[in-house]
Structures are given as structure tokens and as C-alpha cells.
Design a protein around this motif. Structure first.
Motif, PDB file in Angstrom:
ATOM      1  N   ARG A  13       0.829  -1.210   0.000  1.00  0.00           N
ATOM      2  CA  ARG A  13       0.000   0.000   0.000  1.00  0.00           C
ATOM      3  C   ARG A  13       0.860   1.255   0.000  1.00  0.00           C
ATOM      4  O   ARG A  13       0.485   2.282  -0.550  1.00  0.00           O
TER       5      ARG A  13
ATOM      6  N   ASN B  58       1.897   1.619  -3.541  1.00  0.00           N
ATOM      7  CA  ASN B  58       0.805   1.409  -4.497  1.00  0.00           C
ATOM      8  C   ASN B  58       1.236   0.451  -5.600  1.00  0.00           C
ATOM      9  O   ASN B  58       1.125   0.739  -6.788  1.00  0.00           O
TER      10      ASN B  58
ATOM     11  N   LYS C 265      -3.885   3.095  -6.933  1.00  0.00           N
ATOM     12  CA  LYS C 265      -4.234   2.723  -5.563  1.00  0.00           C
ATOM     13  C   LYS C 265      -4.199   1.206  -5.445  1.00  0.00           C
ATOM     14  O   LYS C 265      -4.646   0.502  -6.344  1.00  0.00           O
TER      15      LYS C 265
ATOM     16  N   SER D 161      -8.050  -4.879   3.531  1.00  0.00           N
ATOM     17  CA  SER D 161      -9.010  -3.855   3.105  1.00  0.00           C
ATOM     18  C   SER D 161     -10.426  -4.415   3.097  1.00  0.00           C
ATOM     19  O   SER D 161     -10.638  -5.600   2.884  1.00  0.00           O
TER      20      SER D 161
ATOM     21  N   GLU E 210     -14.057   0.704   2.841  1.00  0.00           N
ATOM     22  CA  GLU E 210     -12.845   1.501   2.618  1.00  0.00           C
ATOM     23  C   GLU E 210     -12.641   1.764   1.131  1.00  0.00           C
ATOM     24  O   GLU E 210     -12.349   2.890   0.719  1.00  0.00           O
TER      25      GLU E 210
ATOM     26  N   ASN F  85     -15.301   4.283  -0.119  1.00  0.00           N
ATOM     27  CA  ASN F  85     -15.026   5.644   0.333  1.00  0.00           C
ATOM     28  C   ASN F  85     -13.851   6.279  -0.401  1.00  0.00           C
ATOM     29  O   ASN F  85     -13.877   7.471  -0.708  1.00  0.00           O
ATOM     30  N   GLU F  86     -12.825   5.502  -0.694  1.00  0.00           N
ATOM     31  CA  GLU F  86     -11.630   6.057  -1.338  1.00  0.00           C
ATOM     32  C   GLU F  86     -11.749   6.178  -2.847  1.00  0.00           C
ATOM     33  O   GLU F  86     -11.117   7.044  -3.440  1.00  0.00           O
ATOM     34  N   LEU F  87     -12.559   5.331  -3.483  1.00  0.00           N
ATOM     35  CA  LEU F  87     -12.592   5.316  -4.944  1.00  0.00           C
ATOM     36  C   LEU F  87     -13.932   5.694  -5.570  1.00  0.00           C
ATOM     37  O   LEU F  87     -13.964   6.357  -6.589  1.00  0.00           O
TER      38      LEU F  87
END
Length: 109
Positions: free
Chosen positions: A41, A44, A72, A78, A82, A85-87
């Protein structure tokens, strides 16, 4: 600029590519020989886990592993919230506001 037309500041966005390494489904299955990839992570990236580095047909990193970088990377720890929310969350909000958006997934999502 055409007379009588309104212009709005529209933020252009590029295609982003993300990957998720999912946990193995059944650790006791004799057909499951182990993981083929590991996620980083921090960088990436994902790296191929191979016992025979000489036969890898992929790009070799400094550590002699096949390594690929993405916008990402999500590891086995994960969860779906999550990732959403991030993508995806911002894209869904834009679509609700009338702006076109696309989320393309492949695999077991």
C-alpha cells in the motif's frame, strides 16, 4: 467562448486504476498452493511471489520480483467500505448531481 452560453468550471479527471488483493478463500484446500501476489500500500504496487525468479515473464524490480504500480492498491486487510469511500463515493455523488461517471470492476467484486 460562444456568446450567450454559460461555462462552468469542470474538473477533468483521468482514468484511475486500482487493485485489491483479496484473502484466500479456503486456507485448508489442497488446490490452493499459496499466494501469487503481495500488495504494498505504501508504494501502491503489487509484486509477484515466485519461487523461480528466472522464469518470470514480468518486469523485474530491484528486489528481483515482478512488480506493478497502480493509482491505488488495497491489500487483504481492506474492506468494501474503505474501497468505496476512497474510490467510488465521489463518483456516485457526481452522478447524483448530473455529471457522467463510470466505475468498472472486474473479478470477484
Amino acid at each position: 467562448h460562444l456568446q450567450g452560453t454559460e461555462t462552468k468550471d469542470v474538473e477533468e479527471e483521468a482514468v484511475k486504476v486500482a487493485i485489491r488483493i483479496r484473502p484466500l478463500a479456503n486456507h485448508n484446500d489442497p488446490q490452493v498452493v499459496g499466494r501469487a501476489w503481495k500488495a504494498s500500500r505504501e508504494k501502491n504496487s503489487i509484486a509477484e511471489i515466485s519461487t523461480d525468479k528466472k522464469t518470470s515473464r514480468y518486469h523485474q524490480s530491484a528486489t528481483n520480483e515482478a512488480e506493478y504500480e497502480f493509482d491505488k492498491v488495497f491489500g487483504e486487510d481492506s474492506n468494501t467500505n474503505e474501497i468505496y469511500n476512497e474510490l467510488v463515493g465521489d463518483i456516485v455523488e457526481s452522478v447524483a448531481g448530473g455529471v457522467n461517471g463510470t466505475v468498472f470492476t472486474y473479478g470477484q467484486t
